[in-house]
Scaffold this motif. Sequence first.
Motif, PDB file in Angstrom:
ATOM      1  N   LEU A  93       0.863  -1.179   0.000  1.00  0.00           N
ATOM      2  CA  LEU A  93       0.000   0.000   0.000  1.00  0.00           C
ATOM      3  C   LEU A  93       0.894   1.222   0.000  1.00  0.00           C
ATOM      4  O   LEU A  93       1.682   1.417   0.935  1.00  0.00           O
ATOM      5  CB  LEU A  93      -0.899   0.004   1.235  1.00  0.00           C
ATOM      6  CG  LEU A  93      -2.057  -0.997   1.304  1.00  0.00           C
ATOM      7  CD1 LEU A  93      -2.814  -1.080  -0.006  1.00  0.00           C
ATOM      8  CD2 LEU A  93      -1.597  -2.349   1.769  1.00  0.00           C
ATOM      9  N   SER A  94       0.776   2.024  -1.058  1.00  0.00           N
ATOM     10  CA  SER A  94       1.684   3.164  -1.189  1.00  0.00           C
ATOM     11  C   SER A  94       1.042   4.255  -2.035  1.00  0.00           C
ATOM     12  O   SER A  94       0.272   3.953  -2.958  1.00  0.00           O
ATOM     13  CB  SER A  94       2.994   2.670  -1.828  1.00  0.00           C
ATOM     14  OG  SER A  94       3.373   3.445  -2.932  1.00  0.00           O
ATOM     15  N   PRO A  95       1.347   5.530  -1.751  1.00  0.00           N
ATOM     16  CA  PRO A  95       0.792   6.616  -2.564  1.00  0.00           C
ATOM     17  C   PRO A  95       1.255   6.549  -4.020  1.00  0.00           C
ATOM     18  O   PRO A  95       0.635   7.145  -4.887  1.00  0.00           O
ATOM     19  CB  PRO A  95       1.311   7.895  -1.899  1.00  0.00           C
ATOM     20  CG  PRO A  95       1.934   7.492  -0.610  1.00  0.00           C
ATOM     21  CD  PRO A  95       2.213   6.028  -0.674  1.00  0.00           C
ATOM     22  N   TYR A 121       6.023   6.441   7.527  1.00  0.00           N
ATOM     23  CA  TYR A 121       7.085   7.451   7.381  1.00  0.00           C
ATOM     24  C   TYR A 121       7.071   8.007   5.956  1.00  0.00           C
ATOM     25  O   TYR A 121       6.029   8.073   5.317  1.00  0.00           O
ATOM     26  CB  TYR A 121       8.449   6.882   7.762  1.00  0.00           C
ATOM     27  CG  TYR A 121       8.446   6.145   9.075  1.00  0.00           C
ATOM     28  CD1 TYR A 121       8.113   6.803  10.257  1.00  0.00           C
ATOM     29  CD2 TYR A 121       8.734   4.794   9.133  1.00  0.00           C
ATOM     30  CE1 TYR A 121       8.084   6.132  11.471  1.00  0.00           C
ATOM     31  CE2 TYR A 121       8.719   4.116  10.349  1.00  0.00           C
ATOM     32  CZ  TYR A 121       8.393   4.796  11.502  1.00  0.00           C
ATOM     33  OH  TYR A 121       8.358   4.126  12.680  1.00  0.00           O
ATOM     34  N   GLU A 122       8.239   8.394   5.464  1.00  0.00           N
ATOM     35  CA  GLU A 122       8.290   8.988   4.125  1.00  0.00           C
ATOM     36  C   GLU A 122       8.116   7.952   3.032  1.00  0.00           C
ATOM     37  O   GLU A 122       7.773   8.293   1.905  1.00  0.00           O
ATOM     38  CB  GLU A 122       9.613   9.746   3.927  1.00  0.00           C
ATOM     39  CG  GLU A 122       9.627  11.103   4.590  1.00  0.00           C
ATOM     40  CD  GLU A 122       8.407  11.950   4.246  1.00  0.00           C
ATOM     41  OE1 GLU A 122       8.281  12.349   3.087  1.00  0.00           O
ATOM     42  OE2 GLU A 122       7.591  12.201   5.148  1.00  0.00           O
ATOM     43  N   SER A 138      -2.496   2.147  -4.563  1.00  0.00           N
ATOM     44  CA  SER A 138      -2.975   3.342  -3.867  1.00  0.00           C
ATOM     45  C   SER A 138      -4.498   3.306  -3.852  1.00  0.00           C
ATOM     46  O   SER A 138      -5.116   2.803  -4.793  1.00  0.00           O
ATOM     47  CB  SER A 138      -2.503   4.597  -4.623  1.00  0.00           C
ATOM     48  OG  SER A 138      -3.309   5.721  -4.284  1.00  0.00           O
ATOM     49  N   ILE A 139      -5.125   3.836  -2.807  1.00  0.00           N
ATOM     50  CA  ILE A 139      -6.598   3.851  -2.787  1.00  0.00           C
ATOM     51  C   ILE A 139      -7.180   5.183  -3.235  1.00  0.00           C
ATOM     52  O   ILE A 139      -8.403   5.338  -3.253  1.00  0.00           O
ATOM     53  CB  ILE A 139      -7.194   3.433  -1.418  1.00  0.00           C
ATOM     54  CG1 ILE A 139      -6.776   4.387  -0.303  1.00  0.00           C
ATOM     55  CG2 ILE A 139      -6.823   1.998  -1.086  1.00  0.00           C
ATOM     56  CD1 ILE A 139      -7.680   4.282   0.926  1.00  0.00           C
ATOM     57  N   GLY A 140      -6.347   6.135  -3.640  1.00  0.00           N
ATOM     58  CA  GLY A 140      -6.915   7.372  -4.152  1.00  0.00           C
ATOM     59  C   GLY A 140      -5.973   8.538  -3.984  1.00  0.00           C
ATOM     60  O   GLY A 140      -4.936   8.442  -3.312  1.00  0.00           O
ATOM     61  N   TYR A 142      -5.300  11.295  -2.304  1.00  0.00           N
ATOM     62  CA  TYR A 142      -5.310  12.092  -1.082  1.00  0.00           C
ATOM     63  C   TYR A 142      -4.223  11.510  -0.201  1.00  0.00           C
ATOM     64  O   TYR A 142      -3.782  10.378  -0.411  1.00  0.00           O
ATOM     65  CB  TYR A 142      -6.681  12.038  -0.380  1.00  0.00           C
ATOM     66  CG  TYR A 142      -7.348  10.702  -0.509  1.00  0.00           C
ATOM     67  CD1 TYR A 142      -8.316  10.476  -1.480  1.00  0.00           C
ATOM     68  CD2 TYR A 142      -6.950   9.633   0.292  1.00  0.00           C
ATOM     69  CE1 TYR A 142      -8.893   9.232  -1.634  1.00  0.00           C
ATOM     70  CE2 TYR A 142      -7.530   8.396   0.152  1.00  0.00           C
ATOM     71  CZ  TYR A 142      -8.504   8.195  -0.816  1.00  0.00           C
ATOM     72  OH  TYR A 142      -9.057   6.949  -0.964  1.00  0.00           O
ATOM     73  N   LEU A 144      -2.723  10.006   3.095  1.00  0.00           N
ATOM     74  CA  LEU A 144      -2.955   9.307   4.358  1.00  0.00           C
ATOM     75  C   LEU A 144      -1.678   9.368   5.184  1.00  0.00           C
ATOM     76  O   LEU A 144      -0.615   9.744   4.689  1.00  0.00           O
ATOM     77  CB  LEU A 144      -3.326   7.842   4.092  1.00  0.00           C
ATOM     78  CG  LEU A 144      -4.573   7.593   3.233  1.00  0.00           C
ATOM     79  CD1 LEU A 144      -4.711   6.098   2.935  1.00  0.00           C
ATOM     80  CD2 LEU A 144      -5.818   8.121   3.921  1.00  0.00           C
ATOM     81  N   GLY A 146      -0.415   6.668   6.549  1.00  0.00           N
ATOM     82  CA  GLY A 146       0.257   5.390   6.386  1.00  0.00           C
ATOM     83  C   GLY A 146      -0.618   4.445   5.601  1.00  0.00           C
ATOM     84  O   GLY A 146      -1.749   4.790   5.232  1.00  0.00           O
ATOM     85  N   GLY A 147      -0.130   3.234   5.359  1.00  0.00           N
ATOM     86  CA  GLY A 147      -0.862   2.263   4.551  1.00  0.00           C
ATOM     87  C   GLY A 147      -1.986   1.540   5.291  1.00  0.00           C
ATOM     88  O   GLY A 147      -2.795   0.861   4.648  1.00  0.00           O
ATOM     89  N   ALA A 150      -5.580   2.131   4.209  1.00  0.00           N
ATOM     90  CA  ALA A 150      -5.721   1.579   2.856  1.00  0.00           C
ATOM     91  C   ALA A 150      -5.845   0.055   2.900  1.00  0.00           C
ATOM     92  O   ALA A 150      -6.625  -0.541   2.138  1.00  0.00           O
ATOM     93  CB  ALA A 150      -4.537   2.005   1.991  1.00  0.00           C
TER      94      ALA A 150
HETATM   95  C1  9D3 Z   1       4.032  13.746   3.519  1.00  0.00           C
HETATM   96  C2  9D3 Z   1       4.875  12.726   2.862  1.00  0.00           C
HETATM   97  N1  9D3 Z   1       4.683  12.748   1.413  1.00  0.00           N
HETATM   98  C3  9D3 Z   1       5.745  13.575   0.794  1.00  0.00           C
HETATM   99  C4  9D3 Z   1       5.325  14.149  -0.495  1.00  0.00           C
HETATM  100  C5  9D3 Z   1       4.769  11.395   0.849  1.00  0.00           C
HETATM  101  C6  9D3 Z   1       3.930  10.407   1.561  1.00  0.00           C
HETATM  102  C7  9D3 Z   1       4.499   9.305   2.147  1.00  0.00           C
HETATM  103  C8  9D3 Z   1       3.711   8.373   2.801  1.00  0.00           C
HETATM  104  C9  9D3 Z   1       2.561  10.575   1.622  1.00  0.00           C
HETATM  105  C10 9D3 Z   1       1.766   9.629   2.279  1.00  0.00           C
HETATM  106  C11 9D3 Z   1       2.345   8.558   2.876  1.00  0.00           C
HETATM  107  C12 9D3 Z   1       1.509   7.543   3.569  1.00  0.00           C
HETATM  108  N2  9D3 Z   1       0.452   7.012   2.700  1.00  0.00           N
HETATM  109  C13 9D3 Z   1       0.360   5.716   2.400  1.00  0.00           C
HETATM  110  O1  9D3 Z   1       1.149   4.932   2.877  1.00  0.00           O
HETATM  111  C14 9D3 Z   1      -0.663   5.271   1.475  1.00  0.00           C
HETATM  112  C15 9D3 Z   1      -1.646   5.976   0.722  1.00  0.00           C
HETATM  113  C16 9D3 Z   1      -1.972   7.368   0.636  1.00  0.00           C
HETATM  114  O2  9D3 Z   1      -1.395   8.252   1.265  1.00  0.00           O
HETATM  115  N3  9D3 Z   1      -2.982   7.736  -0.205  1.00  0.00           N
HETATM  116  C17 9D3 Z   1      -3.694   6.825  -0.946  1.00  0.00           C
HETATM  117  N4  9D3 Z   1      -3.420   5.534  -0.897  1.00  0.00           N
HETATM  118  C18 9D3 Z   1      -2.408   5.128  -0.065  1.00  0.00           C
HETATM  119  S1  9D3 Z   1      -1.933   3.553   0.131  1.00  0.00           S
HETATM  120  C19 9D3 Z   1      -0.755   3.913   1.218  1.00  0.00           C
END
Ligand code: 9D3
Length: 232
Positions: A93-95, A121-122, A138-140, A142, A144, A146-147, A150
């Motif tokens: 799960l990651s942005p 974290y980052e 990613s779920i969308g 916006y 979050l 953390g994962g 999601a």
């Molecule tokens: C504020 C940090 N951001 C720098 C540009 C990057 C970032 C890192 C980690 C932003 C969000 C996250 C944590 N998000 C997830 O792990 C995540 C997520 C999400 O934020 N939006 C949509 N789906 C998902 S799935 C996992």
Amino acid sequence: MLRVNIITIFPDYFREAFDYGIVRRARAAELVDIKAHDLRSWASAKHHVVDDRPFGGGDGMVLKPEPIFAAVESLAGARQRKDVAANKRVVLLSPQGKPFTQTLARELAASEQLVLVCGRYEGVDERVADSLVTDEISIGDYVLSGGEPAALVVVDAVVRLIPGALGSETSAATESFSDGLLDYPHYTRPAEFEGLRVPEILLTGHHAEIARWRCEAALEKTKRNRPDLLEK
Ligand code: 9D3
């Protein structure tokens, strides 16, 4: 039986999360087994450190690869190396992931084993996405924290697609998104609430006209809230 293992630094986040509704019923019927595991239990025993500073500099911390590789290998057997053939999927799960859709949910529901890795974290060392994970999701659009939220969304959407998870009254195939439109508006008693009336047609019992009204109302709602769905 679908086996779902979640790897997270906050396993308690998932306490009770799967104890409600359709997911609870599916677990009780042994259609699915869901466990959340603490990533720290695969970290080096000394201080259970799971993160480190980014190579190249920059803010924040990155999840280290070793505990994640060890966790996935212990939960899903030897290194998958994108082994979709074995019907195991390792999801990060990651942005930066591809969008989660009903189509992807159906694919995951057809697997025998799912491992969900929650980032924090980052970010997560990219070797996890490159060499361990089958699906980065990613779920969308916006941000979050953390994962974990999601992972809840993915598990919910997947579990209800396991054959037998939905009651006989509803079938997943007849639900919204299957025909590319939003659902039509629903009403129940009273027919008038604080001056707000239910559309008269629904009170008539004219089934053909009701079906037609619902079709048009669904189209209107889709135009207003999701014009992107109509362009497809
Ligand atoms: C504020 C940090 N951001 C720098 C540009 C990057 C970032 C890192 C980690 C932003 C969000 C996250 C944590 N998000 C997830 O792990 C995540 C997520 C999400 O934020 N939006 C949509 N789906 C998902 S799935 C996992």
